[in-house]
Design a protein around this motif. Structure first.
Motif, short mmCIF file in Angstrom:
data_model
loop_
_atom_site.label_atom_id
_atom_site.label_comp_id
_atom_site.label_asym_id
_atom_site.label_seq_id
_atom_site.Cartn_x
_atom_site.Cartn_y
_atom_site.Cartn_z
N HIS A 207 -16.47 7.83 -2.59
CA HIS A 207 -17.56 7.50 -3.48
C HIS A 207 -17.46 5.89 -3.37
O HIS A 207 -16.96 5.02 -3.16
N SER A 208 -18.54 5.50 -4.19
CA SER A 208 -18.88 4.46 -4.84
C SER A 208 -18.18 3.62 -5.86
O SER A 208 -17.93 4.51 -7.03
N GLU A 209 -17.66 2.51 -6.22
CA GLU A 209 -17.14 2.00 -6.96
C GLU A 209 -17.58 2.12 -8.14
O GLU A 209 -17.16 2.11 -9.59
N ALA B 80 -28.42 17.71 -3.33
CA ALA B 80 -29.09 17.04 -3.08
C ALA B 80 -28.68 15.46 -2.93
O ALA B 80 -28.93 14.59 -2.12
N ALA B 81 -27.70 15.26 -3.99
CA ALA B 81 -27.02 13.95 -3.74
C ALA B 81 -25.71 13.28 -1.93
O ALA B 81 -25.07 12.91 -2.41
N GLY B 82 -26.51 14.64 -1.60
CA GLY B 82 -25.21 14.79 -0.23
C GLY B 82 -23.61 14.78 -0.67
O GLY B 82 -23.28 14.85 0.22
N ASP C 2 -23.96 9.59 -8.11
CA ASP C 2 -23.90 9.11 -7.39
C ASP C 2 -23.69 8.11 -6.33
O ASP C 2 -23.60 6.80 -7.04
N VAL C 3 -23.63 8.49 -4.93
CA VAL C 3 -22.83 7.07 -4.53
C VAL C 3 -24.65 5.83 -4.53
O VAL C 3 -24.05 4.50 -4.42
N GLN C 4 -25.45 6.80 -4.80
CA GLN C 4 -26.80 5.17 -4.54
C GLN C 4 -27.17 4.69 -5.44
O GLN C 4 -27.38 3.47 -5.92
#
Lengths: 352, 512
Positions: free
Chosen positions: A70-72, A175-177, A149-151
């Protein structure tokens, strides 16, 4: 909150085979504590009635979150959306499910947000579907889901009920991977009372610490959980098949030592759901069934089950909330497609 | 005529060397103590078998080396290169940056800087982000590294971004670069860790291959050298220079493969009894059964597939006492300490001899002791047999019919029958099984990826098989003899399209 290894071991046990590998979540938690300081653990009684509690969980395929970490920024975006909707920032983070990775990684999210972690969760274990939480059983409306999400995409869903929240959240997740951070339910401290399972972070810590540096980790774990030992043996067959987005399967454990001659089969759907011997169930959802390494008492996830492992199967009672009619309707054997009348594990194993 | 193969295994206590002829028969063997710098022991063992060969040494075509060099370098933080650690994953993966959880001293010894930059893929093959090559240059300019490790999200399925950055590093910086999709399987952090260790070991690999090449040249041998890797297969020195981390764990794998070869049994439990410990492993189809657990090297978690080994504290040198067995051992001092060898310490060797178990080359050994000592030795044999039976049962997978192959210098301490196993086989030359395993090792290639489980599944699996075979050929295998030796499919949950995680391994004998 700083004893991450013990928490991780405990969460793995409460994961009942699911909830994702605790390793990545542990590293995220250790790192966040180093960066932002330890996380205070608070109980519901510590919070004013109008304080907002955000139950968070990672949603997606464990194999994906183990690779696409995951993204911070994800928790911050959820918190900002909560503030936009409710007009005030959240006061605490709660783990939606204490079992598996989702029990450990909220420590990282709380640290990143500078918030305390509520000593509670929505399952007392791990379950595969979004509506399988205590808040749903308690009758709280499942009318808000926030996902990040990560984006950096943020999705807010206003579903009509818990089943739609599962369906729509799953679609967004894909959809978010196949990995996202989700807040389903935002609770006030007043609304959380009776709707969450309290004390589960402390409990997971105690379960994890029970096996630390003791000569008989399996006995210590069994004692701490008050669990029945269903069988000790080796895994002689693991069969998996994918249906409807979930891995279902059957694992067979053949008894060794005192249990020689016995054969236990476990029905799996991400989590261990039903344990059967000679066509007779010995334990079933929502009671907890965990496969542990006989030597170390470390829990083994369903995805990590391998032919030849030396294991012991433990089973113990779930939180009373799951034994209510609504609880059983939500996460009892029939909710998973088994034509079984729920019987508590302590009755099934009275003779064992 | 070039028809001889030399296998060398550098173990903890001994360095073993064997020579096999074209028919695969052992024509020379030697055991020498392992020296601290490793190379002296290697030379001594090599010289011992060469002396045996005489003129025939000209016929040596290949030399295969299994060594603990890389493992020791990591454990001792010695000779490690400084690595620029680059992850292609942003905007994802920032929650756990590279080298999180590494021991501080190892991180200090290895890292020339860490960065998470744009790049990598989603599980379904879409790009997470386009790599930002200027950002890569800025990072490398600041790092001042000796080598670069590049890890992209989902690279085992989509290695394109890693390759793109790899080319940039080679072309513009002239630095050696490790790409994670060539090294490990799914599981970003474990694969990244292995990739960084790999990049840190380039210098160590050069030392080992240099020492081997020099030792061969000094002795006027025109043999082609190879290194053994952790799955019991071989790689060329060029391959080893690129993937030094793969040499870690080659010892147990060699011992298992050697046991299979010497006994002619492909499915068995192998018990390798050394001086201080006994390793148990399982052979399935002639290859070691692999461990499901992640492997920790020097405090760092990696996702290598290693043989599933159960080690117990029992060896020929294990000390016998009134209260029981060991776990301490007289180790290499057994020649002076054991009672049967004129020493004063009752050992497992003495207990075995007293029970009528003797190595084939020492039939005259006997123990003369008081009744009290005889009793103690007898109890030790009973305890040792129980230890072995329990360990065998733990490895046996519910099958009691599998034969047990006993190898290693201490194999004679094992009983003639072991509960939980079939016939006990003691192959000739079993004491140097690990060197034999190195000599007969195949070249292999692996692919670990995610594939759709729908209609295109079978085609995709065929492609994965071809890729694994191509990698085996790149590692030195004969293209006409490469076979798929392992295929594992695990369905994945929570995906819109059904998908499976596929692991394929191909292996084949080396090209002539």
């Amino acid at each position: 909150m700083s004893d991450i290894p013990a928490l991780a071991r405990g969460c793995a046990v409460l994961g009942t085979g699911g909830g994702g590998d605790v390793r990545t979540g542990s590293l995220a938690a250790v790192r966040a504590i180093r960066e932002y300081g330890p996380v205070p653990l608070v109980s519901l009684a510590d919070l004013p009635d109008d304080a907002l509690v955000v139950p968070l969980s990672g949603i997606g395929a464990p194999t994906v979150s183990h690779e696409m970490i995951h993204s911070e920024d994800e928790p911050r975006r959820v918190a900002e959306e909560v503030e936009r909707i409710f007009g005030c920032p959240p006061s605490a983070v709660m783990s939606s499910e204490i079992g598996g990775s989702n029990g450990v990684i909220p420590v990282a999210w709380a640290a990143q947000l500078g918030l305390p972690l509520l000593d509670a969760d929505g399952m007392g274990r791990a379950f595969p579907e979004v509506q399988m939480v205590s808040m749903y059983v308690a009758g709280l409306p499942a009318d808000l889901v926030i996902m990040s999400d990560v984006q950096g995409n943020v999705v807010t869903i206003r579903p009509v009920d818990g089943l739609w929240s599962e369906r729509l959240a799953r679609a967004v997740c894909v959809a978010a991977g196949s990995s996202a951070l989700m807040a389903d339910y935002v609770l006030t401290a007043a609304g959380a009372r009776g709707a969450v399972i309290e004390g589960t972070v402390t409990y997971a810590l105690e379960v994890g610490r029970a096996t630390e540096g003791v000569p008989d980790p399996l006995g210590a774990l069994q004692g701490r959980l008050g669990a029945a030992r269903l069988v000790t043996g080796k895994l002689t067959d693991v069969e998996r098949r994918t249906t409807g987005g979930f891995v279902r399967g059957t694992a067979t454990v053949e008894g060794t030592g005192e249990d020689r001659g016995r054969t236990l089969t476990l029905e799996l759907q991400n989590e261990n759901l039903v344990a059967i011997e000679d066509g007779r169930p010995l334990a079933m959802v929502p009671d907890l069934i965990t496969v542990v390494d006989t030597e170390t008492a470390a829990a083994i996830q369903t995805e990590g089950l391998r032919y030849g492992q030396r294991v012991t199967v433990l089973a113990w009672p779930c939180d009373p909330l799951w034994r209510t009619p609504k609880g059983l309707e939500t996460a009892g054997p029939r909710a998973f497609g088994y034509d079984l009348e729920y019987v508590p594990v302590e009755e099934l194993t009275a003779h064992v | 005529m070039s028809d001889l193969r030399v296998g060398i295994d550098v173990g903890g206590t001994n360095t073993d060397a064997v020579v096999l002829d074209a028919a695969g028969r052992v024509v020379a063997k030697a055991k020498r103590p392992t020296t601290p710098d490793v190379t002296e022991g290697l030379r001594a063992a090599l010289d011992a078998v060469l002396a045996h060969l005489g003129e025939a040494r000209e016929r040596i075509a290949r030399v295969m080396l299994g060594t603990t060099h890389a493992t020791n370098a990591i454990l001792e933080r010695r000779n490690l290169g400084r690595v620029a650690v680059l992850r292609l994953g942003a905007p994802a993966t920032t929650g756990v940056p590279p080298l999180t959880g590494w021991p501080d001293d190892l991180r200090k010894a290895v890292s020339a800087g860490e960065a998470v930059l744009p790049g990598g893929h989603y599980v379904d093959g879409r790009e997470l982000a386009r790599p930002d090559l200027d950002a890569v240059r800025r990072f490398l300019d600041a790092a001042g590294a000796e080598a670069v490790a590049v890890t992209g999200v989902f690279s085992p399925a989509s290695g394109e971004h890693e390759r793109l950055v790899g080319e940039l590093v080679r072309d513009e910086y002239g630095l050696p670069v490790s790409l994670s999709h060539e090294i490990g399987s799914l599981g970003l952090l474990e694969r990244e860790n292995a990739t960084v260790l790999n990049a840190a070991l380039y210098g160590v690999a050069a030392d080992v291959t240099g020492a081997l090449v020099a030792a061969l040249a000094e002795r006027g041998l025109g043999a082609r050298p190879y290194l053994a890797q952790n799955d019991g297969t071989l790689m060329t020195l060029e391959h080893a220079a690129r993937l030094p981390v793969s040499t870690i764990g080659s010892g147990p794998a060699n011992s298992l493969r050697g046991a299979a070869y010497l006994s002619g049994v492909a499915d068995a439990i192998v018990v390798d009894v050394g001086g201080t410990s006994t390793d148990l492993g399982v052979l399935a189809g002639g290859f070691p059964r692999e461990s499901a657990a992640a492997v920790e090297i020097g405090g760092v978690l990696t996702n290598f597939r290693m043989p599933d080994i159960l080690a117990i504290a029992l060896g020929g040198g294990t000390v016998v006492r009134e209260r029981g067995l060991g776990p301490d051992s007289v180790g290499y001092r057994i020649a002076e300490e054991a009672l049967v060898l004129g020493g004063a310490t009752p050992t497992m060797t003495d207990a075995a001899v007293a029970a009528g178990r003797r190595p084939p080359d020492a039939p005259g050994w006997r123990v003369d002791t008081s009744e009290a000592i005889a009793d103690m030795l007898q109890r030790a044999v009973v305890a040792a047999d129980e230890l072995v039976a329990d360990a065998v049962d733990r490895m046996a997978l519910g099958r009691a019919d599998r034969p047990l192959v006993a190898v290693g210098g201490g194999a004679f301490v094992l009983p003639a029958r072991v509960p939980g196993a079939g016939e006990v086989i003691r192959p000739e030359h079993g004491e140097v099984a690990n060197a034999v395993g190195a000599a007969i090792a195949l070249a292999s290639g692996r692919v670990d990826t995610i594939l759709p489980a729908g209609d295109s599944r079978s085609k995709a699996i065929e492609r994965a098989k071809e890729e694994a075979a191509a990698r085996a050929v790149a590692a030195g295998a004969d293209p006409s003899l490469v076979e798929i030796v392992d295929l594992l499919e695990v369905p994945l949950s929570y995906l819109s399209e059904p998908a499976v995680r596929v692991h394929v391994k191909a292996a084949g004998p080396l090209t002539r």
